[in-house]
Design a protein around this motif. Structure first.
Motif, PDB file in Angstrom:
ATOM      1  N   ALA A 185      75.212  40.279  21.602  1.00 37.11           N
ATOM      2  CA  ALA A 185      74.931  39.159  22.621  1.00 37.11           C
ATOM      3  C   ALA A 185      75.007  39.763  24.075  1.00 37.11           C
ATOM      4  N   GLU A 186      76.133  40.548  24.424  1.00 40.96           N
ATOM      5  CA  GLU A 186      75.908  40.830  25.846  1.00 40.96           C
ATOM      6  C   GLU A 186      74.933  41.612  26.252  1.00 40.96           C
ATOM      7  N   GLY A 187      74.391  42.675  25.544  1.00 41.05           N
ATOM      8  CA  GLY A 187      73.432  43.668  25.776  1.00 41.05           C
ATOM      9  C   GLY A 187      72.226  43.106  25.619  1.00 41.05           C
ATOM     10  N   PHE A 188      72.122  42.415  24.591  1.00 42.27           N
ATOM     11  CA  PHE A 188      70.254  41.685  24.391  1.00 42.27           C
ATOM     12  C   PHE A 188      70.524  40.464  25.560  1.00 42.27           C
ATOM     13  N   GLY A 189      71.501  39.716  25.575  1.00 45.80           N
ATOM     14  CA  GLY A 189      71.377  38.849  26.580  1.00 45.80           C
ATOM     15  C   GLY A 189      71.169  39.274  27.858  1.00 45.80           C
ATOM     16  N   ALA A 190      71.668  40.567  28.512  1.00 45.60           N
ATOM     17  CA  ALA A 190      71.440  40.958  29.785  1.00 45.60           C
ATOM     18  C   ALA A 190      70.183  41.160  29.800  1.00 45.60           C
ATOM     19  N   LEU A 191      69.130  41.806  28.488  1.00 46.34           N
ATOM     20  CA  LEU A 191      67.906  42.118  28.721  1.00 46.34           C
ATOM     21  C   LEU A 191      66.928  40.925  28.849  1.00 46.34           C
ATOM     22  N   ALA A 192      67.445  39.906  28.227  1.00 45.77           N
ATOM     23  CA  ALA A 192      66.762  38.648  28.199  1.00 45.77           C
ATOM     24  C   ALA A 192      66.556  38.264  29.898  1.00 45.77           C
ATOM     25  N   GLU A 193      67.786  38.370  30.627  1.00 43.38           N
ATOM     26  CA  GLU A 193      67.982  38.073  32.119  1.00 43.38           C
ATOM     27  C   GLU A 193      66.788  38.799  32.868  1.00 43.38           C
ATOM     28  N   LEU A 194      66.898  40.172  32.186  1.00 46.08           N
ATOM     29  CA  LEU A 194      65.811  41.098  33.086  1.00 46.08           C
ATOM     30  C   LEU A 194      64.477  40.794  32.780  1.00 46.08           C
ATOM     31  N   GLN A 195      64.365  40.206  31.582  1.00 46.71           N
ATOM     32  CA  GLN A 195      62.896  39.967  31.189  1.00 46.71           C
ATOM     33  C   GLN A 195      62.440  38.659  32.106  1.00 46.71           C
ATOM     34  N   GLN A 196      63.485  37.898  32.214  1.00 46.47           N
ATOM     35  CA  GLN A 196      63.112  36.583  33.197  1.00 46.47           C
ATOM     36  C   GLN A 196      62.836  37.117  34.485  1.00 46.47           C
ATOM     37  N   GLU A 197      63.242  38.266  34.969  1.00 45.31           N
ATOM     38  CA  GLU A 197      63.032  38.611  36.423  1.00 45.31           C
ATOM     39  C   GLU A 197      61.746  39.366  36.561  1.00 45.31           C
ATOM     40  N   GLY A 198      61.146  39.759  35.222  1.00 44.12           N
ATOM     41  CA  GLY A 198      59.841  40.279  35.322  1.00 44.12           C
ATOM     42  C   GLY A 198      59.816  42.149  35.114  1.00 44.12           C
ATOM     43  N   LEU A 199      60.922  42.488  34.689  1.00 43.11           N
ATOM     44  CA  LEU A 199      61.257  43.960  34.647  1.00 43.11           C
ATOM     45  C   LEU A 199      60.795  44.266  33.220  1.00 43.11           C
ATOM     46  N   VAL A 200      60.815  43.255  32.358  1.00 43.23           N
ATOM     47  CA  VAL A 200      60.586  43.477  30.949  1.00 43.23           C
ATOM     48  C   VAL A 200      59.567  42.607  30.514  1.00 43.23           C
ATOM     49  N   ARG A 201      58.730  42.995  29.533  1.00 44.29           N
ATOM     50  CA  ARG A 201      57.610  41.861  29.130  1.00 44.29           C
ATOM     51  C   ARG A 201      58.145  41.098  27.627  1.00 44.29           C
ATOM     52  N   HIS A 202      58.518  42.254  26.955  1.00 43.47           N
ATOM     53  CA  HIS A 202      58.969  41.758  25.514  1.00 43.47           C
ATOM     54  C   HIS A 202      60.154  42.751  24.952  1.00 43.47           C
ATOM     55  N   LEU A 203      61.000  42.049  24.022  1.00 41.67           N
ATOM     56  CA  LEU A 203      62.296  42.556  23.670  1.00 41.67           C
ATOM     57  C   LEU A 203      62.357  42.900  22.315  1.00 41.67           C
ATOM     58  N   GLY A 204      62.846  43.960  21.871  1.00 40.30           N
ATOM     59  CA  GLY A 204      63.233  44.133  20.537  1.00 40.30           C
ATOM     60  C   GLY A 204      64.658  44.768  20.507  1.00 40.30           C
ATOM     61  N   ILE A 205      64.962  45.158  19.227  1.00 40.15           N
ATOM     62  CA  ILE A 205      66.280  45.643  18.929  1.00 40.15           C
ATOM     63  C   ILE A 205      66.375  46.801  17.912  1.00 40.15           C
ATOM     64  N   SER A 206      67.168  47.399  18.119  1.00 38.81           N
ATOM     65  CA  SER A 206      67.271  48.657  17.233  1.00 38.81           C
ATOM     66  C   SER A 206      68.496  49.055  16.497  1.00 38.81           C
ATOM     67  N   ASN A 207      68.653  49.758  15.265  1.00 40.09           N
ATOM     68  CA  ASN A 207      69.657  50.022  14.838  1.00 40.09           C
ATOM     69  C   ASN A 207      70.725  48.965  14.342  1.00 40.09           C
TER      70      ASN A 207
END
Length: 289
Positions: free
Chosen positions: A147-169
């Protein structure tokens, strides 16, 4: 097999709003050879350009793919920029390496922002198409919450740095946890004909959600297996091509990202996109445990 070498032969899948050919390319082997020595720079760039010529429009990379004198992201930028409009570059964060090359893992927003910006800078982009949050530093499945890491990426997505999200391992529980936070376009796990078959159910779960399943090390097989050899001989192809084709036959949501720094191996890998296995072939291969 006498089909043409064309990455489009395996069909396409959607990563969010981006369409990719199911046969892609993994950049891990660009920076160094399997023995750990640095790759030949011009050969690596030749491989990348040839991949694009053969229809690849999905490249998987990471800022921590580097050797003493080579970095995969820099090679991609140098060889392919300005990028084709249809090219989707997927990267991963969480794991990283310090200047000495030692691995570390981060999950805070500040640290993940640094990794995202590092990938953007190295690739010469304004944003990243797809970013996987990878759990753990090894091939052992990550434990605990993402949750911490993926949630942080979701916030960066909202800022426009990332278009889509995935998860690995990850495990199925991790996928369900992630889906409660933000949409997931891909899951990237180690998986293959004779590797991590416990993920058969996860492949199906991803399909139910319209999520791409992207196996890495799909060609790995360990000891020689008679069924693979027999099917390969019947089709006049290599065992590696059979393993890749089997992976693609697991479902339309399964993408392949075989990696190599060798031009001949590149063409062999992409040639597997056009290999059609019969029901009898698949039944024979599925006897492997």
């Amino acid at each position: 097999m006498t089909t043409s070498i064309d990455a489009t032969a395996a069909g396409t899948w959607q990563l969010g709003d981006r369409t990719v050919n199911r046969m892609g390319f993994g950049a891990m082997r660009l920076a160094q050879r399997s023995d750990g020595t640095p790759s030949d720079r011009e050969t690596a760039k030749k491989v990348l350009r040839r991949a694009i010529e053969l229809g690849v429009n999905h490249i998987d990379t990471a800022a921590f793919y580097f050797s003493a004198t080579r970095a995969a992201n820099e090679l991609i930028n140098s060889a392919l920029a300005p990028y084709p409009d249809d090219l989707v570059i997927t990267t991963k964060v969480g794991p990283g390496r310090d200047p000495a090359g030692d691995f570390l893992h981060v999950s805070t927003k500040k640290a993940l922002r640094g990794q995202v910006e590092e990938n953007i800078r190295q690739l010469g982009l304004d944003h990243l198409d797809v970013v996987n949050f990878r759990l753990g530093q090894s091939l052992d499945r990550g434990e605990g919450s993402l949750a911490e890491g993926f949630g942080a990426l979701a916030e960066l997505q909202q800022e426009g740095l990332v278009r889509h999200l995935g998860i690995s391992n990850i495990t199925a529980d991790h996928l369900n946890e992630a889906l409660d936070i933000a949409p997931v376009v891909c899951v990237q796990n180690q998986y293959g004909l004779s590797t991590r078959r416990e993920d058969d159910a996860l492949v199906e779960l991803c399909a139910e959600h319209g999520i791409a399943f992207v196996p890495f090390f799909a060609i790995a097989g360990g000891t020689e297996q008679a069924a693979v050899s027999e099917v390969a001989k019947a089709h006049g192809v290599s065992e590696a091509q059979v393993r890749l084709a089997w992976t693609l036959h697991k479902g339309p949501n399964v993408l392949a990202i075989p990696g190599t720094g060798n031009p001949a191996h590149l063409e062999e890998n992409i040639g597997a996109a056009g290999l059609r296995l019969s029901d009898d072939d698949l039944s024979r291969l599925n006897t492997i445990e």
